[in-house]
Structure formats: C-alpha cells, structure tokens
Design a protein around this motif. Structure first.
Motif, mmCIF file in Angstrom:
data_model
loop_
_atom_site.group_PDB
_atom_site.id
_atom_site.type_symbol
_atom_site.label_atom_id
_atom_site.label_comp_id
_atom_site.label_asym_id
_atom_site.label_seq_id
_atom_site.Cartn_x
_atom_site.Cartn_y
_atom_site.Cartn_z
ATOM 1 N N ARG A 262 9.988 -8.152 -4.987
ATOM 2 C CA ARG A 262 9.845 -7.990 -3.530
ATOM 3 C C ARG A 262 9.807 -6.513 -3.158
ATOM 4 N NH1 ARG A 262 14.018 -12.060 -2.964
ATOM 5 N NH2 ARG A 262 15.379 -10.399 -2.243
ATOM 6 N N ARG A 263 10.659 -5.718 -3.795
ATOM 7 C CA ARG A 263 10.665 -4.278 -3.521
ATOM 8 C C ARG A 263 9.356 -3.635 -3.969
ATOM 9 N NH1 ARG A 263 16.810 -2.632 -5.348
ATOM 10 N NH2 ARG A 263 17.839 -3.439 -3.499
ATOM 11 N N ARG A 264 8.844 -4.059 -5.107
ATOM 12 C CA ARG A 264 7.578 -3.521 -5.614
ATOM 13 C C ARG A 264 6.440 -3.868 -4.659
ATOM 14 N NH1 ARG A 264 6.092 -1.746 -10.549
ATOM 15 N NH2 ARG A 264 7.999 -2.547 -11.443
ATOM 16 N N ALA A 265 6.403 -5.099 -4.176
ATOM 17 C CA ALA A 265 5.350 -5.526 -3.248
ATOM 18 C C ALA A 265 5.419 -4.716 -1.951
ATOM 19 C CB ALA A 265 5.478 -7.023 -2.954
ATOM 20 N N LEU A 266 6.621 -4.492 -1.453
ATOM 21 C CA LEU A 266 6.784 -3.709 -0.236
ATOM 22 C C LEU A 266 6.325 -2.271 -0.460
ATOM 23 C CD1 LEU A 266 7.751 -3.520 2.669
ATOM 24 C CD2 LEU A 266 10.054 -3.108 1.801
ATOM 25 N N ALA A 267 6.661 -1.703 -1.606
ATOM 26 C CA ALA A 267 6.239 -0.335 -1.918
ATOM 27 C C ALA A 267 4.721 -0.246 -2.000
ATOM 28 C CB ALA A 267 6.868 0.116 -3.232
ATOM 29 N N LYS A 268 4.078 -1.253 -2.589
ATOM 30 C CA LYS A 268 2.620 -1.246 -2.681
ATOM 31 C C LYS A 268 1.971 -1.357 -1.307
ATOM 32 C CE LYS A 268 1.889 -2.866 -7.372
ATOM 33 N NZ LYS A 268 1.274 -3.896 -8.199
ATOM 34 N N GLU A 269 2.614 -2.087 -0.394
ATOM 35 C CA GLU A 269 2.104 -2.181 0.982
ATOM 36 C C GLU A 269 2.180 -0.836 1.678
ATOM 37 O OE1 GLU A 269 3.712 -5.021 3.764
ATOM 38 O OE2 GLU A 269 3.688 -6.558 2.219
ATOM 39 N N ARG A 270 3.272 -0.139 1.468
ATOM 40 C CA ARG A 270 3.506 1.129 2.163
ATOM 41 C C ARG A 270 2.756 2.296 1.530
ATOM 42 N NH1 ARG A 270 9.945 0.773 3.533
ATOM 43 N NH2 ARG A 270 9.754 -0.888 5.066
ATOM 44 N N PHE A 271 2.494 2.222 0.228
ATOM 45 C CA PHE A 271 1.820 3.300 -0.494
ATOM 46 C C PHE A 271 0.633 2.665 -1.200
ATOM 47 C CE2 PHE A 271 2.243 6.616 -4.099
ATOM 48 C CZ PHE A 271 1.439 7.513 -3.443
ATOM 49 N N THR A 272 -0.483 2.592 -0.494
ATOM 50 C CA THR A 272 -1.654 1.848 -0.963
ATOM 51 C C THR A 272 -2.304 2.507 -2.176
ATOM 52 O OG1 THR A 272 -3.186 3.069 0.437
ATOM 53 C CG2 THR A 272 -2.129 1.115 1.408
ATOM 54 N N ALA A 273 -3.154 1.757 -2.833
ATOM 55 C CA ALA A 273 -3.886 2.274 -3.994
ATOM 56 C C ALA A 273 -4.730 3.481 -3.601
ATOM 57 C CB ALA A 273 -4.766 1.177 -4.596
ATOM 58 N N GLU A 274 -5.319 3.438 -2.420
ATOM 59 C CA GLU A 274 -6.130 4.562 -1.955
ATOM 60 C C GLU A 274 -5.270 5.810 -1.770
ATOM 61 O OE1 GLU A 274 -6.158 1.511 -0.408
ATOM 62 O OE2 GLU A 274 -8.081 0.814 -1.198
ATOM 63 N N GLN A 275 -4.083 5.628 -1.203
ATOM 64 C CA GLN A 275 -3.183 6.765 -1.016
ATOM 65 C C GLN A 275 -2.724 7.310 -2.368
ATOM 66 O OE1 GLN A 275 -0.500 4.576 1.527
ATOM 67 N NE2 GLN A 275 -0.942 5.935 3.251
ATOM 68 N N ARG A 276 -2.386 6.424 -3.292
ATOM 69 C CA ARG A 276 -1.970 6.869 -4.629
ATOM 70 C C ARG A 276 -3.087 7.655 -5.303
ATOM 71 N NH1 ARG A 276 0.116 1.616 -4.628
ATOM 72 N NH2 ARG A 276 -1.529 0.837 -5.988
ATOM 73 N N GLN A 277 -4.310 7.164 -5.208
ATOM 74 C CA GLN A 277 -5.447 7.852 -5.812
ATOM 75 C C GLN A 277 -5.648 9.224 -5.184
ATOM 76 O OE1 GLN A 277 -7.127 6.905 -8.533
ATOM 77 N NE2 GLN A 277 -8.139 8.879 -8.433
ATOM 78 N N ARG A 278 -5.519 9.301 -3.878
ATOM 79 C CA ARG A 278 -5.688 10.583 -3.182
ATOM 80 C C ARG A 278 -4.627 11.585 -3.643
ATOM 81 N NH1 ARG A 278 -8.643 14.465 -1.505
ATOM 82 N NH2 ARG A 278 -7.860 15.529 0.306
ATOM 83 N N VAL A 279 -3.385 11.144 -3.753
ATOM 84 C CA VAL A 279 -2.314 12.036 -4.216
ATOM 85 C C VAL A 279 -2.623 12.528 -5.628
ATOM 86 C CG1 VAL A 279 0.133 12.151 -4.869
ATOM 87 C CG2 VAL A 279 -0.530 11.121 -2.685
ATOM 88 N N LEU A 280 -3.077 11.636 -6.500
ATOM 89 C CA LEU A 280 -3.407 12.035 -7.870
ATOM 90 C C LEU A 280 -4.546 13.047 -7.903
ATOM 91 C CD1 LEU A 280 -3.132 8.624 -9.745
ATOM 92 C CD2 LEU A 280 -1.579 10.589 -9.905
ATOM 93 N N GLU A 281 -5.567 12.812 -7.093
ATOM 94 C CA GLU A 281 -6.702 13.733 -7.049
ATOM 95 C C GLU A 281 -6.278 15.123 -6.584
ATOM 96 O OE1 GLU A 281 -9.509 11.839 -4.470
ATOM 97 O OE2 GLU A 281 -10.053 10.332 -5.963
ATOM 98 N N VAL A 282 -5.495 15.166 -5.525
ATOM 99 C CA VAL A 282 -5.103 16.446 -4.950
ATOM 100 C C VAL A 282 -4.122 17.187 -5.862
ATOM 101 C CG1 VAL A 282 -4.005 17.548 -2.955
ATOM 102 C CG2 VAL A 282 -5.614 15.684 -2.610
ATOM 103 N N THR A 283 -3.157 16.466 -6.446
ATOM 104 C CA THR A 283 -2.225 17.143 -7.358
ATOM 105 C C THR A 283 -2.950 17.617 -8.605
ATOM 106 O OG1 THR A 283 -1.515 15.024 -8.312
ATOM 107 C CG2 THR A 283 -0.126 15.971 -6.573
ATOM 108 N N GLY A 284 -4.003 16.933 -8.996
ATOM 109 C CA GLY A 284 -4.806 17.364 -10.130
ATOM 110 C C GLY A 284 -5.505 18.694 -9.879
ATOM 111 N N GLN A 285 -5.611 19.057 -8.612
ATOM 112 C CA GLN A 285 -6.221 20.336 -8.232
ATOM 113 C C GLN A 285 -5.173 21.435 -8.103
ATOM 114 O OE1 GLN A 285 -8.242 19.376 -4.592
ATOM 115 N NE2 GLN A 285 -9.705 18.024 -5.595
#
Length: 64
Positions: free
Chosen positions: A26-49
C-alpha cells in the motif's frame, strides 16, 4: 512499532520487519501515485546532467 525522535524532534515510525507485506505494498502504491514514472524519469535525466537531486526534484515538481 517503535516511535523514535528524529533530528528535528518529530516522531518517526520504524515498522522494521513487523510491517506486513500488504502494508508495504500500500505504501509503495501511494508513493508511485505521488512520484510518477514521468517525474522519476525527469529527475534521472536532470541529475545525469550534473544537477543536484534537490534542483532536479523541483524541476520535476516534487520535493527531495
């Protein structure tokens, strides 16, 4: 449950191994709702820079 004081004086729960698989899911599902795949990808892209996580998170619309 073992509430402990954190550095800021608030209480934090430490469920440790007592947390049921259902509760963790349940906690994992809530975290995924709040921090979407698109947001995670964006953070990875920007930190990679070479941008800090805090700045990358802000750009993605989340908090670090």
């Amino acid at each position: 449950m073992n509430p402990q004081k954190t550095a800021d004086g608030s209480r934090a729960r430490d469920d440790g191994p007592l947390a049921s698989p259902d509760l963790r899911e349940r906690r994992r599902a809530l975290a995924k709702e709040r921090f979407t795949a698109e947001q995670r990808q964006r953070v990875l892209e920007v930190t990679g820079q070479g941008v800090s996580i805090a700045v990358a998170a802000k750009q993605a619309g989340v908090t670090a």
